[in-house]
Design an enzyme around this catalytic site. Sequence first.
Site, PDB file in Angstrom:
ATOM      1  N   MET A  99      12.029  24.253   4.276  1.00  0.00           N
ATOM      2  CA  MET A  99      11.276  23.515   3.255  1.00  0.00           C
ATOM      3  C   MET A  99      12.188  22.735   2.309  1.00  0.00           C
ATOM      4  SD  MET A  99       8.546  24.855   0.414  1.00  0.00           S
ATOM      5  CE  MET A  99       7.431  25.592   1.594  1.00  0.00           C
ATOM      6  N   TYR A 125      15.896  29.655  10.674  1.00  0.00           N
ATOM      7  CA  TYR A 125      14.710  30.397  11.121  1.00  0.00           C
ATOM      8  C   TYR A 125      14.599  30.420  12.638  1.00  0.00           C
ATOM      9  CZ  TYR A 125      12.595  30.353   6.429  1.00  0.00           C
ATOM     10  OH  TYR A 125      12.313  30.543   5.106  1.00  0.00           O
ATOM     11  N   LYS A 139       0.840  -1.203   0.000  1.00  0.00           N
ATOM     12  CA  LYS A 139       0.000   0.000   0.000  1.00  0.00           C
ATOM     13  C   LYS A 139       0.873   1.251   0.000  1.00  0.00           C
ATOM     14  CE  LYS A 139      -0.343  -0.432   5.030  1.00  0.00           C
ATOM     15  NZ  LYS A 139      -1.153  -1.027   6.123  1.00  0.00           N
ATOM     16  N   ARG A 197     -10.469  -0.345  14.601  1.00  0.00           N
ATOM     17  CA  ARG A 197     -10.278   0.416  13.370  1.00  0.00           C
ATOM     18  C   ARG A 197     -11.231  -0.216  12.378  1.00  0.00           C
ATOM     19  NH1 ARG A 197      -4.350   1.099  10.532  1.00  0.00           N
ATOM     20  NH2 ARG A 197      -4.731  -1.097  10.133  1.00  0.00           N
TER      21      ARG A 197
HETATM   22  C1  LIG Z   1      -0.388  -1.903   6.842  1.00  0.00           C
HETATM   23  C2  LIG Z   1      -0.971  -3.221   7.190  1.00  0.00           C
HETATM   24  C3  LIG Z   1      -0.166  -4.369   7.226  1.00  0.00           C
HETATM   25  C4  LIG Z   1       1.340  -4.316   7.121  1.00  0.00           C
HETATM   26  O1  LIG Z   1       1.858  -3.789   8.328  1.00  0.00           O
HETATM   27  P1  LIG Z   1       3.422  -3.689   8.631  1.00  0.00           P
HETATM   28  O2  LIG Z   1       3.470  -3.246  10.049  1.00  0.00           O
HETATM   29  O3  LIG Z   1       3.961  -2.668   7.708  1.00  0.00           O
HETATM   30  O4  LIG Z   1       4.016  -5.021   8.412  1.00  0.00           O
HETATM   31  C5  LIG Z   1      -0.794  -5.581   7.400  1.00  0.00           C
HETATM   32  N1  LIG Z   1      -2.132  -5.675   7.586  1.00  0.00           N
HETATM   33  C6  LIG Z   1      -2.927  -4.578   7.598  1.00  0.00           C
HETATM   34  C7  LIG Z   1      -4.393  -4.736   7.815  1.00  0.00           C
HETATM   35  C8  LIG Z   1      -2.378  -3.313   7.414  1.00  0.00           C
HETATM   36  O5  LIG Z   1      -3.167  -2.231   7.448  1.00  0.00           O
END
Ligand SMILES: *Cc1c(COP(=O)(O)O)cnc(C)c1O
Length: 386
Positions: free
Chosen positions: A326, A267, A48, A145
Amino acid sequence: MTAFDLTDAADEFLAAPLRLTIDLSAIADNWRDMARRSGKARTAAVVKADAYGLGIEDVGQTLYHAGARDFFVAVPAEGATLRAYAPEARIFVLSGIWPGMEAIFFEHDLVPVIASQEQLAFWMSVVAEHGDHPCALHVDTGFNRLGLPLEDALALADDVSRPASFSPVLVLSHLACADDPASPMNRQQLESFRRVSTAFEGIDSSLSASAGTFLGADYHFDLTRPGIALYGGEAVNGMDNPMRPAVTAEARILQIREAKAGETVSYGGTAMLSRDSRLAIVSAGYADGYLRALSGSGVPLRETGIPGAFGFIAGYKVPVVGRVTMDLTIFDVTDVPPNAIAAGDYVELFGANMPLDYVARAAGTIGYELLTSLGLRYERRYIDAL
Ligand SMILES: *Cc1c(COP(=O)(O)O)cnc(C)c1O
């Protein structure tokens, strides 16, 4: 090809103000390592967010060649992109499906991960109309979640009236505290998930991401889902990271300047120099994911406050001085011998010599966030896995 060929990718990399080297062989090795740690379970690959910022095309293809046949993405567009590089794989979409998205799921053969009663009802109507298509079920075991409530999932498993065209291929849940092996939450979620896995007997089950995979065989079920470990990031707090680093970020020194004790830097003038200093002005800033929080509290407070980040050059760790801006960050190179570095050289922001998670901690965050914040200005070079 002449030396003046401006389209030469290698020359572009050599001259780029910011560069990112992505070691695909390390990513492939890390996947095989996680596959070994997963024992009898199959090992998926989580790609992802553009493979955690590293490029879903190259990374997806690499993992497919390494042997991954189950992939997880967050949104359908990521799955559609991945499909060209992972032709025979199952591609699970973690955000599930909504009305209007049917075409992309069917066209690219994506598997929606159904996570709520609304999605479930919609999916039932989709398969009633279009016929059988695989799906996965996400069950919440304490994360709060995504996921069907545990009792709803158990009821669904027992529901003899569910349509035959509804055919889940995977039931999954996600651990909240797997990065802390001592957390009692891990066992609690494991016990809950065992009930789900048993209720959906005959369907594969999956509980663990990277960190959970390290918790041992009880947590592996049929499929593990590592993400960050593939990219060399730290999954478990306080454990030596066994993964190969896969990413190096570097930025060019635009100039080296002398500054006097008592002068301030950047800054706000928050960093006051306690000695005559040499400063390297480097071409990376918060727009490049070199987070402003990496500024720390500057050199004079370094021993007393939260330290800022360090870069690495010519064998030396060099601290950030003053605020990250930046496009530019200032490093204190006073302790580096003057003839060892020059304007035009590169400072490693993170990589083999300056671990990603060490830098992330300096900003009060995690490697995941640094990787997914990298931005568009890096010239990328992939070191081939094949
Ligand atoms: C992002 C995610 C993973 C992978 O998690 P890592 O900690 O990067 O290994 C696996 N399962 C779900 C449901 C996730 O959202």
